[in-house]
Design a protein around this motif. Structure first.
Motif, PDB file in Angstrom:
ATOM      1  N   ALA A   1      61.438  45.149  57.814  1.00 21.18           N
ATOM      2  CA  ALA A   1      60.783  44.450  58.919  1.00 21.18           C
ATOM      3  C   ALA A   1      60.075  45.477  59.786  1.00 21.18           C
ATOM      4  O   ALA A   1      60.677  46.036  60.697  1.00 21.18           O
ATOM      5  CB  ALA A   1      61.799  43.660  59.730  1.00 21.18           C
ATOM      6  N   ASP A   2      58.789  45.734  59.500  1.00 15.18           N
ATOM      7  CA  ASP A   2      58.067  46.766  60.239  1.00 15.18           C
ATOM      8  C   ASP A   2      56.744  46.284  60.817  1.00 15.18           C
ATOM      9  O   ASP A   2      55.920  47.084  61.255  1.00 15.18           O
ATOM     10  CB  ASP A   2      57.844  47.995  59.352  1.00 15.18           C
ATOM     11  N   ASP A   3      56.504  44.972  60.798  1.00  8.55           N
ATOM     12  CA  ASP A   3      55.322  44.412  61.452  1.00  8.55           C
ATOM     13  C   ASP A   3      55.631  42.964  61.823  1.00  8.55           C
ATOM     14  O   ASP A   3      56.745  42.464  61.591  1.00  8.55           O
ATOM     15  CB  ASP A   3      54.080  44.520  60.567  1.00  8.55           C
ATOM     16  N   LEU A   4      54.670  42.284  62.427  1.00 11.02           N
ATOM     17  CA  LEU A   4      54.923  40.925  62.906  1.00 11.02           C
ATOM     18  C   LEU A   4      55.298  39.975  61.777  1.00 11.02           C
ATOM     19  O   LEU A   4      56.246  39.181  61.897  1.00 11.02           O
ATOM     20  CB  LEU A   4      53.685  40.401  63.642  1.00 11.02           C
ATOM     21  N   LEU A   5      54.576  40.038  60.646  1.00 16.36           N
ATOM     22  CA  LEU A   5      54.860  39.115  59.548  1.00 16.36           C
ATOM     23  C   LEU A   5      56.243  39.347  58.962  1.00 16.36           C
ATOM     24  O   LEU A   5      57.015  38.401  58.787  1.00 16.36           O
ATOM     25  CB  LEU A   5      53.798  39.244  58.458  1.00 16.36           C
ATOM     26  N   SER A   6      56.582  40.579  58.635  1.00 14.53           N
ATOM     27  CA  SER A   6      57.874  40.840  57.984  1.00 14.53           C
ATOM     28  C   SER A   6      59.053  40.524  58.899  1.00 14.53           C
ATOM     29  O   SER A   6      60.080  40.009  58.446  1.00 14.53           O
ATOM     30  CB  SER A   6      57.941  42.286  57.488  1.00 14.53           C
ATOM     31  N   THR A   7      58.923  40.772  60.212  1.00 10.53           N
ATOM     32  CA  THR A   7      60.016  40.422  61.125  1.00 10.53           C
ATOM     33  C   THR A   7      60.160  38.902  61.249  1.00 10.53           C
ATOM     34  O   THR A   7      61.275  38.379  61.304  1.00 10.53           O
ATOM     35  CB  THR A   7      59.789  41.027  62.521  1.00 10.53           C
ATOM     36  N   THR A   8      59.029  38.196  61.263  1.00 11.20           N
ATOM     37  CA  THR A   8      59.090  36.736  61.372  1.00 11.20           C
ATOM     38  C   THR A   8      59.666  36.114  60.101  1.00 11.20           C
ATOM     39  O   THR A   8      60.458  35.166  60.160  1.00 11.20           O
ATOM     40  CB  THR A   8      57.687  36.158  61.654  1.00 11.20           C
ATOM     41  N   LEU A   9      59.273  36.647  58.954  1.00 17.67           N
ATOM     42  CA  LEU A   9      59.816  36.147  57.690  1.00 17.67           C
ATOM     43  C   LEU A   9      61.331  36.260  57.638  1.00 17.67           C
ATOM     44  O   LEU A   9      62.033  35.341  57.203  1.00 17.67           O
ATOM     45  CB  LEU A   9      59.206  36.920  56.516  1.00 17.67           C
ATOM     46  N   LEU A  10      61.852  37.397  58.068  1.00 13.27           N
ATOM     47  CA  LEU A  10      63.297  37.599  58.014  1.00 13.27           C
ATOM     48  C   LEU A  10      64.041  36.729  59.027  1.00 13.27           C
ATOM     49  O   LEU A  10      65.229  36.471  58.869  1.00 13.27           O
ATOM     50  CB  LEU A  10      63.636  39.071  58.255  1.00 13.27           C
ATOM     51  N   ALA A  11      63.334  36.279  60.065  1.00 12.52           N
ATOM     52  CA  ALA A  11      63.977  35.480  61.105  1.00 12.52           C
ATOM     53  C   ALA A  11      63.932  33.982  60.837  1.00 12.52           C
ATOM     54  O   ALA A  11      64.706  33.234  61.415  1.00 12.52           O
ATOM     55  CB  ALA A  11      63.330  35.774  62.464  1.00 12.52           C
ATOM     56  N   THR A  12      63.022  33.534  59.965  1.00 14.98           N
ATOM     57  CA  THR A  12      62.866  32.093  59.782  1.00 14.98           C
ATOM     58  C   THR A  12      63.899  31.511  58.826  1.00 14.98           C
ATOM     59  O   THR A  12      64.347  32.179  57.890  1.00 14.98           O
ATOM     60  CB  THR A  12      61.448  31.745  59.270  1.00 14.98           C
ATOM     61  N   GLU A  13      64.271  30.266  59.089  1.00 16.10           N
ATOM     62  CA  GLU A  13      65.126  29.505  58.176  1.00 16.10           C
ATOM     63  C   GLU A  13      64.342  28.370  57.530  1.00 16.10           C
ATOM     64  O   GLU A  13      64.911  27.545  56.805  1.00 16.10           O
ATOM     65  CB  GLU A  13      66.343  28.951  58.920  1.00 16.10           C
ATOM     66  N   ALA A  14      63.042  28.331  57.802  1.00 15.54           N
ATOM     67  CA  ALA A  14      62.195  27.306  57.185  1.00 15.54           C
ATOM     68  C   ALA A  14      61.963  27.641  55.714  1.00 15.54           C
ATOM     69  O   ALA A  14      62.040  28.805  55.315  1.00 15.54           O
ATOM     70  CB  ALA A  14      60.852  27.243  57.919  1.00 15.54           C
ATOM     71  N   PRO A  15      61.668  26.645  54.873  1.00 16.37           N
ATOM     72  CA  PRO A  15      61.299  26.932  53.484  1.00 16.37           C
ATOM     73  C   PRO A  15      60.076  27.849  53.435  1.00 16.37           C
ATOM     74  O   PRO A  15      59.115  27.655  54.175  1.00 16.37           O
ATOM     75  CB  PRO A  15      60.968  25.541  52.913  1.00 16.37           C
ATOM     76  N   VAL A  16      60.142  28.862  52.570  1.00 21.18           N
ATOM     77  CA  VAL A  16      59.066  29.849  52.464  1.00 21.18           C
ATOM     78  C   VAL A  16      58.337  29.662  51.135  1.00 21.18           C
ATOM     79  O   VAL A  16      58.956  29.657  50.064  1.00 21.18           O
ATOM     80  CB  VAL A  16      59.613  31.285  52.561  1.00 21.18           C
ATOM     81  N   PHE A  17      57.010  29.512  51.214  1.00 21.02           N
ATOM     82  CA  PHE A  17      56.166  29.375  50.032  1.00 21.02           C
ATOM     83  C   PHE A  17      55.268  30.611  49.954  1.00 21.02           C
ATOM     84  O   PHE A  17      54.580  30.946  50.920  1.00 21.02           O
ATOM     85  CB  PHE A  17      55.319  28.110  50.113  1.00 21.02           C
ATOM     86  N   ILE A  18      55.277  31.274  48.807  1.00 17.16           N
ATOM     87  CA  ILE A  18      54.561  32.529  48.628  1.00 17.16           C
ATOM     88  C   ILE A  18      53.520  32.357  47.530  1.00 17.16           C
ATOM     89  O   ILE A  18      53.846  31.971  46.403  1.00 17.16           O
ATOM     90  CB  ILE A  18      55.529  33.666  48.262  1.00 17.16           C
ATOM     91  N   ALA A  19      52.255  32.650  47.863  1.00 13.86           N
ATOM     92  CA  ALA A  19      51.148  32.536  46.902  1.00 13.86           C
ATOM     93  C   ALA A  19      50.602  33.937  46.622  1.00 13.86           C
ATOM     94  O   ALA A  19      49.771  34.441  47.376  1.00 13.86           O
ATOM     95  CB  ALA A  19      50.064  31.627  47.447  1.00 13.86           C
ATOM     96  N   PRO A  20      51.071  34.589  45.551  1.00 13.23           N
ATOM     97  CA  PRO A  20      50.641  35.968  45.276  1.00 13.23           C
ATOM     98  C   PRO A  20      49.169  36.043  44.875  1.00 13.23           C
ATOM     99  O   PRO A  20      48.604  35.105  44.299  1.00 13.23           O
ATOM    100  CB  PRO A  20      51.536  36.386  44.096  1.00 13.23           C
TER     101      PRO A  20
END
Length: 399
Positions: A102-121
């Motif tokens: 967690a070293d930027d806004l996105l990575s810290t927010t991702l680790l904090a959320t409990e919402a379903p995460v959808f990733i489109a590589p």
């Protein structure tokens, strides 16, 4: 289906970032409330103003640029989201998320959320197929992240292969489907047991088994994700309660029996995945037993056969049992299916490597009262749980 849904759309640094502008538009047209995060890399390809104009919200780019001094930005966004979408997702953010960086806004927010995460590589075909990237994606899949597979075709780097970001319409369709699936069990009640039971011998010793509870907890999580009202009766395990699940903690077989029975009547689907002790000591010692010469004999008595009792009292419930066997698994599984008046039995051969107790993977054979048989190949317990819940949905006839 996306009307009034709160979606965080995260855009990372790749040429496909321009498609995220169209994706934002498609989502807002569907009635979604979209908040956009742009990473430093994304800012090299697209500007915040485009997303701001379409979403009608501030665009988030910096961990320390707090929009509201009364809130912690990345926690507020993480809690606010109904869905979290990363599109395009680079190998970099996939690696960070998989390894807890967690070293930027996105990575810290991702680790904090409990919402379903959808990733489109979206990346070069060789990067996409690299062992490290595949390992990271598989780790995230096992933890519950959903991947929207890239398309094949001409890539910006000049290669032709798999790595093109899915089109905005495709991503929207996947998100719509996720909410459609959620409604499959929205009016159903599901009761699940998980883990071992413990029968006390003296203040420092007890009789138990190797069950970790992981299979039952995965089943509870899968049912809750499909909208069910889930009650989980858990033996003594060290596992986090899945989101949206009501948990009842028990220790002994008798406590599990009482908890299952008191919640049984109004259930639609009941899954008895717990490994309940078949015997308990006739006498429980109040003080620690001391070593003595010769052998020690402890007399045991039968505990209540919970699954048999549930089968005898079954009305509208679709009742599923588990059978952990080491020999003649099909024979003993089928016998249990009939004897205990079950609708389905899930059988696993715990003598096989990677199957059953303690581990993170499983391989099962499902038999139903209607005569159907289906083998689910070795996979993570989360994947097996999702496959089982979907099969039970089909058997129950939920549309």
């Amino acid at each position: 289906m996306l009307t009034n849904k709160k979606i965080v759309l995260a855009v990372t640094g790749g040429i496909a970032a321009y498609k995220a502008i169209a994706l934002t538009s498609k989502l807002t047209q569907q009635g979604a409330d979209v908040r956009v995060i742009l990473t430093g890399g994304a800012l090299q390809f697209v500007t915040p103003l485009s997303f701001q104009a379409i979403s009608r919200h501030d665009v988030y780019t910096d961990t320390f640029d707090e929009k509201n001094p009364r809130e912690i930005q990345h926690i507020q966004l993480a809690d606010w989201a109904d869905l979290f979408v990363v599109a395009p997702a680079t190998a970099n953010i996939i690696g960070k998320y998989a390894n807890g960086i967690a070293d930027d806004l996105l990575s810290t927010t991702l680790l904090a959320t409990e919402a379903p995460v959808f990733i489109a590589p979206a990346m070069n075909v060789h990067m996409y197929h690299h062992e490290a990237v595949q390992t990271n994606m598989n780790a995230l899949k096992e933890r519950g992240s959903h991947f929207i597979e890239p398309n094949e075709g001409y890539l910006a780097c000049g290669y032709v292969g798999k790595g093109r970001l899915a089109e905005p319409e495709e991503i929207v369709a996947v998100l719509n489907d996720s909410f459609s699936l959620t409604k499959q069990l929205s009016d159903k009640k599901v009761l699940i047991s998980a883990g071992p039971t413990r029968e006390q011998i003296d203040p420092v010793r007890f009789f138990t088994n190797h069950s970790s509870g992981k299979m039952g907890f995965s089943l509870a999580e899968a049912a809750a994700e499909l909208g069910a009202e889930v009650t989980l009766v858990a033996g003594p395990v060290q596992l986090a309660t899945p989101r949206g699940v009501k948990r009842i903690d028990v220790i002994t077989a008798e406590q599990m029996y009482q908890a299952m029975l008191s919640n049984y009547d109004n259930q639609d689907l009941v899954i008895m995945s717990a490994a309940v002790a078949d015997y308990r000591p006739v006498k429980t010692f109040e003080q620690k037993l001391k070593k003595q010469a010769g052998t020690l004999q402890i007399e045991f008595e039968r505990t209540t056969d919970i699954l048999l009792e549930l089968g005898q009292q079954k009305k509208q419930q679709y009742l599923v049992g588990f059978a952990a066997e080491t020999t003649d698994v099909e024979y003993y599984g089928k016998e249990k299916l009939t004897k205990k008046q079950l609708d389905a039995i899930v059988i696993n051969d715990v003598s096989q490597e990677g199957v059953g107790f303690q581990g993170d993977t499983n391989e099962v054979l499902v038999m139903t009262k209607a005569g159907k048989e289906k083998k689910l190949a070795l996979a993570s317990k989360k994947v097996i749980a999702e496959q089982l819940i979907r099969q039970f949905i089909d058997d129950i006839g939920v549309e």
